[in-house]
Design an enzyme around this catalytic site. Structure first.
Site, PDB file in Angstrom:
ATOM      1  N   ASP A 275       3.029  -6.965   1.796  1.00  0.00           N
ATOM      2  CA  ASP A 275       3.612  -5.630   1.321  1.00  0.00           C
ATOM      3  C   ASP A 275       4.087  -4.902   2.212  1.00  0.00           C
ATOM      4  O   ASP A 275       4.836  -4.211   2.295  1.00  0.00           O
ATOM      5  CB  ASP A 275       2.824  -5.081   0.458  1.00  0.00           C
ATOM      6  CG  ASP A 275       3.079  -3.979  -0.256  1.00  0.00           C
ATOM      7  OD1 ASP A 275       4.238  -3.532  -0.777  1.00  0.00           O
ATOM      8  OD2 ASP A 275       2.230  -2.628   0.228  1.00  0.00           O
TER       9      ASP A 275
ATOM     10  N   TYR B  67       0.220   0.716  -6.600  1.00  0.00           N
ATOM     11  CA  TYR B  67       1.357   0.769  -7.150  1.00  0.00           C
ATOM     12  C   TYR B  67       1.437   0.915  -8.783  1.00  0.00           C
ATOM     13  O   TYR B  67       1.853  -0.031  -9.412  1.00  0.00           O
ATOM     14  CB  TYR B  67       2.303  -0.682  -6.796  1.00  0.00           C
ATOM     15  CG  TYR B  67       2.694  -0.623  -5.278  1.00  0.00           C
ATOM     16  CD1 TYR B  67       3.569   0.146  -4.816  1.00  0.00           C
ATOM     17  CD2 TYR B  67       1.896  -1.352  -4.602  1.00  0.00           C
ATOM     18  CE1 TYR B  67       3.762   0.143  -3.428  1.00  0.00           C
ATOM     19  CE2 TYR B  67       2.082  -1.402  -3.134  1.00  0.00           C
ATOM     20  CZ  TYR B  67       3.258  -0.745  -2.339  1.00  0.00           C
ATOM     21  OH  TYR B  67       3.440  -0.856  -1.437  1.00  0.00           O
TER      22      TYR B  67
ATOM     23  N   GLU C 154       2.346   3.947   8.540  1.00  0.00           N
ATOM     24  CA  GLU C 154       2.312   2.568   7.821  1.00  0.00           C
ATOM     25  C   GLU C 154       3.747   2.281   7.907  1.00  0.00           C
ATOM     26  O   GLU C 154       4.812   3.091   7.652  1.00  0.00           O
ATOM     27  CB  GLU C 154       2.016   2.847   6.260  1.00  0.00           C
ATOM     28  CG  GLU C 154       1.953   1.695   5.349  1.00  0.00           C
ATOM     29  CD  GLU C 154       0.489   1.049   5.661  1.00  0.00           C
ATOM     30  OE1 GLU C 154       0.575   0.028   6.227  1.00  0.00           O
ATOM     31  OE2 GLU C 154      -0.130   1.079   4.703  1.00  0.00           O
TER      32      GLU C 154
END
Length: 735
Positions: free
Chosen positions: A289, A446, A657
């Site tokens: 991810d 999420y 990130e």
């Protein structure tokens, strides 16, 4: 006089009634960049087996639409255009004495101006029933009537029309910059283009400058869109080709499973080879991810959908930059995994790896603790509507790209994708629940707020990939019933809220709601441009403190497509370019790893931070102030705070990130910038897609025209609007 133009749209509305006329009547009026016409065809013999109209225009008209007929065939040449319209089932039989009425509005090609309508030859049931003065019953070759001949006539008309006008002229010669932010003489230095006078070898299209009494340079005229257009030379402020190349390298660095022989990331190897489902299903592959090693299915599927959208829309960019094969590989790497994860019609694995446990490990994915990682699924007892629908959308969108790569052939892989997409859509529609309720571990990372957007989103993508009417009817019904014509919550377009994407996709493929969706997209882009309180001082759209660049990039992608559709073209293109250029260096630094000046050196990313093996990689590596040992080329980091400040540190994960979905919309927006730079004034056609092709009910869409141009509204919609106003008026009067 220079006016904002789009490559042309034609809307034809068909109806029939009674009339005593015995001969065909054709009336037309032109007003510069457009013309309208009306055709009345008396029926002298019953059309028991249906009817067919053939229109031959002596002008390069891209396409037409007919609400009450089916556009069965189109032949568009350099100087002529022919269209065949056949009946629909409900109006197949016309009785003797009835009249077939065809009304249309049309634009000339970009850069062409005229006060006369183009000649036309009209055939009905194979017989010529009308011929304009000077028109031939058979198409003329370009040698007989060339574009130059046509323009010479238009030059004289326009010179006369503008002989007393000096308010809209330019001073001296104007350079066609491709992307112009102002209607005056200010050149946009971001994209410096050659002169509008280009050669046919540069762009495969006839181009010219139209001289008027005031010596004005005209935009490039596209008389025919080639199948594989050649890009023109362009000097851009940033190297978009390099960015596309490196963004695709980022996706390769995120790969999980057994890497292919052509792996281009030397510091990556095979990883997570023991990923299995609860019953031993093979779940290897896919993408990690972000800077961690979890495979979250929901944002992964969205990233693939968005990435595929950019590839499908800006196909010529990927083709001419040499990145098409890499882009297709990136999509297929994702859908290969999603196909594995969909183990049966009503069972879909949506996550591999525990997010909390994974975040306790800082090291290489190739050296993750041994043993099977946990896998989490949705099924009939514990459904995940949003997850299943988004996965269906990813498969359908990817099928479009792979089908086009195969020259329109429905390969076995395409058929497999569409079979799974339809099954997943049926699963999502039948069993409804937010996926994070069924997969609680995803909630912290999420959490989904609604599944309504994914249901419409998936239906639109499956319709676009198959042309099956039931999906567009489903999407349009939900769109209206659920109020999707309203602006998105907080104006964000992301893995969680796809409303803006749904609206833009509706503009592209919906015959019934496309016009209204155009207005909504116009309002959306206007809203993000005007909310000054949500901008940093440096000019970045700031919709969320966590990774603001992803939201700005996604919004730029939507507004770039809006620009291509003729929705406030100049301002939307300019605004989107400023957002992307902020990320590439206009802010004083680049936010793309491995690109530009002062690019991030310490992205929050485990694999790239680790030194070469056999050296150790652990938490001390994360806390080190040294740059990452390997360059994570192409990765877009989260971005600055509200004051345009950015701390390039690995432990500052809010800003440093990286993630799959950060790059998806960003890459699409960069492809759009490249398209506008090297293919100026060239419209994007979708006539190769299944919903557009012969055999599907709807084959054409209305090209949205720029502000200030006329747009036809279907009589059905007009009557609906009038009836609503009449009802409100009488209710108010009686009250």
């Amino acid at each position: 006089m220079i006016l904002p133009l789009s490559i042309f749209a034609v809307i034809i509305s068909c109806s029939y009634g009674q009339n005593t006329s015995t001969s065909t009547i054709y009336n037309s009026t032109a007003w510069g960049d457009a013309f309208k016409g009306e055709i009345k065809i008396p029926i002298s013999q019953q059309t028991s087996n249906g009817w067919r109209i053939r229109l031959l225009f002596y002008s390069p008209i891209p396409r037409i639409e007919c609400w009450s007929g089916i556009v069965e065939e189109a032949e568009i040449g350099e100087t002529t255009s022919e269209f065949t319209i056949i009946n629909k089932p409900y109006n197949k039989v016309l009785q003797v004495g009835a009249i077939l009425l065809v009304n249309f509005n049309a634009n000339f090609p970009t850069g062409v101006y005229s006060l006369i309508s183009p000649p036309v030859v009209i055939r009905f049931q194979g017989k010529i029933i009308f011929r304009s003065s000077g028109a031939s019953p058979t198409p003329r070759s370009p040698e007989t009537i060339s574009t130059t001949d046509l323009l010479s006539l238009l030059n004289s008309l326009e010179a006369e029309f503008n002989s007393n006008s000096t308010n809209n002229t330019t001073n001296g010669n104007t350079t066609n910059t491709g992307n112009t932010e102002n209607n005056g003489n200010v050149q946009n230095t971001d994209n410096i283009q050659p002169s509008a006078t280009t050669t046919e070898s540069q762009n495969n299209s006839a181009t010219t400058n139209i001289s008027t009494a005031t010596t004005t340079t005209r935009p490039t005229i596209i008389t025919q869109r080639p199948r594989n257009p050649v890009p023109i030379p362009a000097v851009t402020k940033y190297n978009y080709t390099e960015i596309l190349h490196k963004s695709l390298l980022f996706y390769e660095a995120q790969r999980s499973g057994r890497l292919p022989p052509g792996n281009r990331i030397p510091w990556r190897g095979n990883s997570a080879m023991n990923d299995r489902g609860n019953n031993g299903e093979d779940l290897t592959g896919g993408y990690y991810d972000a800077g961690d090693h979890v495979k979250f299915g929901f944002p992964m599927a969205f990233s693939i959908t968005l990435l595929a959208w950019g590839v499908v829309e800006y196909w010529d960019v990927y083709r001419t930059t040499g990145e098409l094969d890499n882009a297709i590989d990136a999509l297929k790497w994702g859908t290969d995994y999603l196909l594995k994860a969909h183990v049966s019609p009503n069972v879909l694995y949506g996550q591999v790896g525990d997010g909390v446990a994974d975040h306790r490990y800082w090291g290489r994915p190739e050296e993750m603790p041994s043993g099977n990682r946990p896998a989490f699924k949705v099924d009939r007892r514990n459904p995940g509507t949003d997850l299943a629908a988004e996965t269906a959308a990813a498969m359908a969108a990817t099928s479009l790209a792979i089908r086009r790569k195969a020259n329109g052939s429905e390969t076995p892989y395409v058929r497999n994708l569409l079979t799974h997409a339809k099954q997943l859509f049926n699963f999502a529609t039948t069993y409804r629940k937010l996926y994070h309720v069924s997969i609680p571990g995803a909630k912290k990372f999420y959490k989904s707020t609604s599944f309504k957007d994914e249901l419409i989103w998936a239906a639109l993508w499956i319709y676009r990939a198959t042309g099956e009417d039931k999906y567009i009817r489903d999407a349009e019904g939900k769109y209206m019933n659920w109020g999707f014509f309203q602006l998105p919550h907080k104006l964000r377009f992301s893995w969680d809220d796809k409303k803006a994407g749904v609206q833009m996709l509706m503009v592209q493929v919906s015959r019934n709601l496309g016009y209204g969706a155009k207005r909504t997209v116009k309002n959306y882009c206007s809203a993000v441009r005007s909310r000054n309180s949500n901008y940093t001082e440096g000019g970045l759209l700031y919709l969320h403190e966590w990774s603001p660049l992803r939201y700005a990039a996604n919004t730029a992608f939507i507004c770039q497509m809006a620009s291509q559709a003729g929705i406030d073209s100049e301002v939307n293109a300019a605004w989107a370019r400023r957002q992307i250029h902020y990320m590439l260096g206009d802010s004083g630094r680049s936010y793309v790893v491995g690109f530009g000046t002062r690019s991030p050196q310490r992205p929050h990313h485990r694999a790239s931070s680790c030194p070469p093996r056999p050296q150790q990689c652990n938490w001390s590596t994360k806390e080190s102030l040294r740059p990452n040992h390997f360059v994570l080329n192409g990765a877009l980091v989260g971005g600055p705070d509200y004051n345009d400040n950015f701390q390039d540190r690995r432990n500052n994960f809010k800003q440093s990130e990286v993630a799959l979905d950060y790059n998806a919309g960003f890459q699409g927006a960069v492809a759009a910038l490249q398209y506008q730079a090297v293919f100026p004034n060239l419209e994007i056609l979708r006539n190769h897609e299944p919903w557009f092709l012969p055999g599907s009910t709807v084959r054409t869409t209305t090209t949205i025209r720029p502000r200030g141009s006329a747009t036809a509204v279907s009589p059905q919609i007009l009557m609906l609007i009038l009836s609503v106003f009449a009802s409100l008026f009488f209710t108010y009067s009686l009250g």
